[in-house]
Write a protein that holds these residues in place. Structure first.
Motif, PDB file in Angstrom:
ATOM      1  N   GLU A 136       0.835  -1.206   0.000  1.00 45.22           N
ATOM      2  CA  GLU A 136       0.000   0.000   0.000  1.00 45.22           C
ATOM      3  C   GLU A 136       0.875   1.263   0.000  1.00 45.22           C
ATOM      4  OE1 GLU A 136      -4.204   1.232   0.471  1.00 45.22           O
ATOM      5  OE2 GLU A 136      -3.376  -0.785   0.543  1.00 45.22           O
ATOM      6  N   ASN A 137       0.570   2.184  -0.934  1.00 52.77           N
ATOM      7  CA  ASN A 137       1.290   3.461  -1.054  1.00 52.77           C
ATOM      8  C   ASN A 137       2.756   3.301  -1.445  1.00 52.77           C
ATOM      9  OD1 ASN A 137      -1.015   4.989  -0.338  1.00 52.77           O
ATOM     10  ND2 ASN A 137      -0.590   4.641   1.825  1.00 52.77           N
ATOM     11  N   GLY A 138       3.153   2.106  -1.801  1.00 54.11           N
ATOM     12  CA  GLY A 138       4.491   1.909  -2.345  1.00 54.11           C
ATOM     13  C   GLY A 138       4.499   2.214  -3.837  1.00 54.11           C
ATOM     14  N   ASN A 139       5.680   2.453  -4.398  1.00 54.21           N
ATOM     15  CA  ASN A 139       5.794   2.810  -5.806  1.00 54.21           C
ATOM     16  C   ASN A 139       7.035   2.160  -6.403  1.00 54.21           C
ATOM     17  OD1 ASN A 139       5.018   4.542  -8.175  1.00 54.21           O
ATOM     18  ND2 ASN A 139       7.072   5.347  -7.805  1.00 54.21           N
ATOM     19  N   MET A 140       6.843   1.429  -7.507  1.00 52.99           N
ATOM     20  CA  MET A 140       7.977   0.790  -8.175  1.00 52.99           C
ATOM     21  C   MET A 140       7.919   1.061  -9.675  1.00 52.99           C
ATOM     22  SD  MET A 140       9.395  -3.124  -8.041  1.00 52.99           S
ATOM     23  CE  MET A 140      10.968  -3.501  -8.836  1.00 52.99           C
ATOM     24  N   ASN A 141       9.069   1.490 -10.227  1.00 51.99           N
ATOM     25  CA  ASN A 141       9.214   1.722 -11.663  1.00 51.99           C
ATOM     26  C   ASN A 141      10.374   0.893 -12.184  1.00 51.99           C
ATOM     27  OD1 ASN A 141       7.319   4.122 -12.167  1.00 51.99           O
ATOM     28  ND2 ASN A 141       8.566   4.840 -10.452  1.00 51.99           N
ATOM     29  N   THR A 142      10.146   0.158 -13.262  1.00 47.04           N
ATOM     30  CA  THR A 142      11.238  -0.604 -13.872  1.00 47.04           C
ATOM     31  C   THR A 142      11.356  -0.233 -15.343  1.00 47.04           C
ATOM     32  OG1 THR A 142       9.840  -2.498 -14.491  1.00 47.04           O
ATOM     33  CG2 THR A 142      10.859  -2.544 -12.305  1.00 47.04           C
ATOM     34  N   ARG A 143      12.586  -0.037 -15.780  1.00 45.16           N
ATOM     35  CA  ARG A 143      12.883   0.199 -17.190  1.00 45.16           C
ATOM     36  C   ARG A 143      13.914  -0.850 -17.601  1.00 45.16           C
ATOM     37  NH1 ARG A 143      16.521   2.653 -20.611  1.00 45.16           N
ATOM     38  NH2 ARG A 143      15.620   3.756 -22.416  1.00 45.16           N
ATOM     39  N   LEU A 144      13.496  -1.772 -18.445  1.00 39.51           N
ATOM     40  CA  LEU A 144      14.308  -2.938 -18.790  1.00 39.51           C
ATOM     41  C   LEU A 144      14.558  -2.946 -20.295  1.00 39.51           C
ATOM     42  CD1 LEU A 144      12.148  -5.438 -16.717  1.00 39.51           C
ATOM     43  CD2 LEU A 144      14.085  -4.073 -15.906  1.00 39.51           C
ATOM     44  N   MET A 145      15.815  -3.012 -20.679  1.00 42.58           N
ATOM     45  CA  MET A 145      16.146  -2.870 -22.099  1.00 42.58           C
ATOM     46  C   MET A 145      17.200  -3.882 -22.534  1.00 42.58           C
ATOM     47  SD  MET A 145      17.452   0.556 -24.078  1.00 42.58           S
ATOM     48  CE  MET A 145      17.509   0.629 -25.872  1.00 42.58           C
ATOM     49  N   ILE A 146      16.949  -4.494 -23.699  1.00 42.38           N
ATOM     50  CA  ILE A 146      17.968  -5.299 -24.375  1.00 42.38           C
ATOM     51  C   ILE A 146      18.147  -4.702 -25.760  1.00 42.38           C
ATOM     52  CG2 ILE A 146      18.601  -7.540 -25.310  1.00 42.38           C
ATOM     53  CD1 ILE A 146      17.149  -8.870 -23.035  1.00 42.38           C
ATOM     54  N   LYS A 147      19.392  -4.345 -26.062  1.00 46.74           N
ATOM     55  CA  LYS A 147      19.724  -3.692 -27.329  1.00 46.74           C
ATOM     56  C   LYS A 147      20.682  -4.590 -28.120  1.00 46.74           C
ATOM     57  CE  LYS A 147      20.860   0.601 -26.991  1.00 46.74           C
ATOM     58  NZ  LYS A 147      21.669   1.834 -26.725  1.00 46.74           N
ATOM     59  N   SER A 148      20.316  -4.893 -29.365  1.00 50.26           N
ATOM     60  CA  SER A 148      21.149  -5.758 -30.196  1.00 50.26           C
ATOM     61  C   SER A 148      21.867  -4.942 -31.259  1.00 50.26           C
ATOM     62  CB  SER A 148      20.301  -6.844 -30.860  1.00 50.26           C
ATOM     63  OG  SER A 148      21.104  -7.658 -31.682  1.00 50.26           O
ATOM     64  N   ASN A 149      23.197  -5.063 -31.252  1.00 49.78           N
ATOM     65  CA  ASN A 149      24.024  -4.388 -32.249  1.00 49.78           C
ATOM     66  C   ASN A 149      24.785  -5.367 -33.135  1.00 49.78           C
ATOM     67  OD1 ASN A 149      23.323  -1.844 -31.171  1.00 49.78           O
ATOM     68  ND2 ASN A 149      24.950  -1.993 -29.651  1.00 49.78           N
ATOM     69  N   ALA A 150      24.505  -6.679 -32.987  1.00 48.89           N
ATOM     70  CA  ALA A 150      25.244  -7.694 -33.729  1.00 48.89           C
ATOM     71  C   ALA A 150      24.293  -8.810 -34.167  1.00 48.89           C
ATOM     72  CB  ALA A 150      26.373  -8.267 -32.878  1.00 48.89           C
ATOM     73  N   ASN A 151      24.663  -9.506 -35.212  1.00 48.61           N
ATOM     74  CA  ASN A 151      23.834 -10.579 -35.756  1.00 48.61           C
ATOM     75  C   ASN A 151      23.885 -11.841 -34.897  1.00 48.61           C
ATOM     76  OD1 ASN A 151      22.744  -9.353 -38.149  1.00 48.61           O
ATOM     77  ND2 ASN A 151      24.798  -9.458 -39.052  1.00 48.61           N
ATOM     78  N   LYS A 152      22.870 -12.671 -35.090  1.00 48.97           N
ATOM     79  CA  LYS A 152      22.765 -13.979 -34.426  1.00 48.97           C
ATOM     80  C   LYS A 152      22.704 -13.837 -32.904  1.00 48.97           C
ATOM     81  CE  LYS A 152      25.167 -16.209 -38.255  1.00 48.97           C
ATOM     82  NZ  LYS A 152      26.361 -16.975 -38.704  1.00 48.97           N
ATOM     83  N   THR A 153      22.123 -12.754 -32.449  1.00 44.97           N
ATOM     84  CA  THR A 153      21.977 -12.522 -31.017  1.00 44.97           C
ATOM     85  C   THR A 153      20.564 -12.873 -30.575  1.00 44.97           C
ATOM     86  OG1 THR A 153      21.500 -10.212 -31.540  1.00 44.97           O
ATOM     87  CG2 THR A 153      23.739 -10.730 -30.851  1.00 44.97           C
TER      88      THR A 153
END
Length: 249
Positions: A136-153
């Motif tokens: 109650e009244n708690g707050n959670m923010n998540t920002r989750l990222m996977i970035k691909s700069n190469a092939n066969k990933t």
């Protein structure tokens, strides 16, 4: 506080660490820098144990070399005023990066977590799993990222929130690619404890309080998949703290 970890080539290391407050009120910030060489493995466990009026900032930056593996497990259970977590990791050829978080957000607490895995070499892989329980009244923010700069990933994000009462849980899974030969996926869910689960456990003789506790502990523990047995005992001890701090526990 600054932590520096350097794992050379053809090596394997296990790190179990904790961070705790010895005063009831204050602020703490820390940065961890790590590098893993070629053909190596690092498994790391962090358990945060703070006090209700402490504000915490923690940042991790790392590089994982060719043919290497990095597995990171984070557990936060005790009350804290505010918590900011930032993790940024670059993975190179044939490497694997797994990041797992289990976070219990207490009343009137703000938690922000940002995780980014950058796949910079062919056949690199990334996995992010997070579990958040918000009171109650708690707050959670998540920002989750996977970035691909190469092939066969390949990469996968899995984020799940459990809200108790009128807490707030926000999640933002992001997939980004600059190549066409990659496979990135994500799944996310936010919900509450189901009445069916409670009924089932209560029909087996548990009280509502005991059933609620079991469901929450099981939900958080599910993010610890793959944790070595030698480290599991530390997580089990940390999870037991919910009997002191958690809602209805």
């Amino acid at each position: 506080m600054i932590n520096v970890v350097n794992i050379g080539d053809n090596a394997e290391a296990f790190i179990a660490k904790g961070c705790a407050a010895i005063v009831p009120e204050g602020a703490h910030s820390a940065i961890t820098l790590f590098r893993i060489g070629k053909n190596s493995r690092l498994t790391s466990l962090m358990i945060h144990n703070w006090a209700p009026y402490v504000s915490v900032g923690s940042k991790t930056i790392g590089v994982v070399g060719e043919n290497s593996t990095y597995s990171y497990y984070y557990v936060k259970l005790s009350p804290v005023r505010a918590l900011g977590l930032s993790t940024s990791i670059k993975a190179y050829r044939n490497s694997q990066v797994d990041v797992h978080e289990a976070t219990y957000v207490h009343r009137n607490t703000n938690v922000n977590s940002s995780i980014e895995i950058e796949l910079n070499g062919e056949r690199a892989g990334g996995l992010i799993t997070t579990r958040g329980v918000v009171e109650e009244n708690g707050n959670m923010n998540t920002r989750l990222m996977i970035k691909s700069n190469a092939n066969k990933t390949r990469g996968h994000i899995e984020c799940n929130g459990l809200v108790l009462g009128k807490g707030t849980y926000r999640t933002e899974p992001i997939l980004e690619t600059k190549v066409d030969d990659t496979f990135l996926t994500h799944e996310a869910s936010i919900g509450k404890i189901s009445s069916e689960q409670l009924f089932y456990l209560q029909s087996r003789g548990l009280s509502e309080e005991e059933a609620t506790k079991m469901i929450i502990l099981g939900f958080l523990a599910s993010s610890m998949h793959g944790l070595p047995e030698s480290m599991r005992k530390y997580v089990e001890l940390a999870l037991k703290q919910l009997s002191r701090y958690g809602k209805g526990l």
